[in-house]
Design an enzyme around this catalytic site. Sequence first.
Site, short mmCIF file in Angstrom:
data_model
loop_
_atom_site.label_atom_id
_atom_site.label_comp_id
_atom_site.label_asym_id
_atom_site.label_seq_id
_atom_site.Cartn_x
_atom_site.Cartn_y
_atom_site.Cartn_z
N GLU A 65 0.75 -1.14 -0.08
CA GLU A 65 0.14 -0.02 0.06
C GLU A 65 0.79 1.36 0.07
O GLU A 65 0.11 2.23 -0.11
CB GLU A 65 -0.92 0.15 1.01
N GLY B 238 -12.83 -3.04 2.00
CA GLY B 238 -13.81 -4.01 1.51
C GLY B 238 -14.84 -3.00 1.28
O GLY B 238 -15.22 -2.04 1.97
N ILE C 154 -12.91 -8.50 7.47
CA ILE C 154 -14.39 -8.81 7.10
C ILE C 154 -14.60 -9.80 5.83
O ILE C 154 -14.40 -9.25 5.14
CB ILE C 154 -15.35 -7.58 7.04
N MET D 133 -9.26 -1.63 8.35
CA MET D 133 -8.84 -1.99 9.78
C MET D 133 -7.96 -0.86 10.26
O MET D 133 -7.39 -0.99 11.35
CB MET D 133 -7.93 -3.36 9.78
N GLU D 134 -7.88 0.27 9.86
CA GLU D 134 -7.10 1.42 10.29
C GLU D 134 -7.74 2.71 10.13
O GLU D 134 -7.35 3.72 11.13
CB GLU D 134 -5.79 1.50 9.54
N ASP E 4 -12.35 -5.97 -2.40
CA ASP E 4 -13.06 -6.88 -2.31
C ASP E 4 -14.35 -6.62 -1.99
O ASP E 4 -14.60 -5.17 -1.32
CB ASP E 4 -12.60 -8.04 -1.04
N1 ADE Z 1 -9.10 -4.41 3.77
C1 ADE Z 1 -9.53 -4.78 2.55
N2 ADE Z 1 -10.51 -5.80 2.51
C2 ADE Z 1 -11.09 -5.68 3.72
C3 ADE Z 1 -12.02 -6.45 4.71
N3 ADE Z 1 -12.74 -7.16 3.70
N4 ADE Z 1 -12.31 -6.36 5.72
C4 ADE Z 1 -11.34 -5.38 6.47
N5 ADE Z 1 -10.26 -4.64 5.92
C5 ADE Z 1 -10.06 -4.91 4.57
#
Ligand code: ADE
Length: 233
Positions: A11, A78, A153, A173-174, A197
């Site tokens: 990243e 996500g 997730i 997550m950040e 995703d």
């Molecule tokens: N970063 C990229 N995809 C993610 C997901 N599905 N859950 C949490 N962080 C992510």
Amino acid sequence: MIGIVGAMQVEIEGLVQKIKKPKIKIIGALSFVSGVIGASKVVVVKCGIGKVNSATATSVMLMAFKDIKLVINLGVAGGLDNSLFQGDFVVGSSCIQHDFDLTVEGLKMGQLAGCESREFLCCNVAISKMQMVLDGLDFRYKIGTIVSGDQFIACDQKTAWLRSEFEALACDMESASIAQVCSSFNMPFISVRSISDGATDDAFLDFAQFAVIASERSISAVEKFLLNNNSKI
Ligand code: ADE
């Protein structure tokens, strides 16, 4: 100076390569690369995955580099919105920690004790500039809430809950932990995330396939933002 935080090597690495006259400052386990991209002075750090890692790195960065005027978080996310596909963007207007739970005390899910709102607001000026960049690159994007927690997730049910509870467009997550640190330093903050995703049951397969492409797209957006930046922040 602009402080840039990304969780994973993929990243940030393309951006670090663009830094002219790079200087490395090591503090604990963190390595800060500072220098110039376009007209912007920058410092970039790989924080590691999750809320503690990202909060730690952001705090240390803001203590060590006193002329930072804006923090940018970049990377992948996500997608929670059905109209967003891999490579599309979410620019956070606000960020919430979806796994912070003091509901027993009557607070909303995500709301921290002592905070009126569960949302940490992002910088409107930076959002508008990022919007112009994404328009210029012909990247599809939406502006809205990003939720963060210490979980990847990959669950249709959880995704449906994140949508209905927070009206969120993306999960990561950040973003929200960095937003919280920036808020406590009174520091303008923006998160720009490209979708890797759909946070569905099989999200990890998509993540494995698209994380590199989505990371590269988010790096191009931030690089363009820095090249366009003439306000000397
Ligand atoms: N970063 C990229 N995809 C993610 C997901 N599905 N859950 C949490 N962080 C992510």
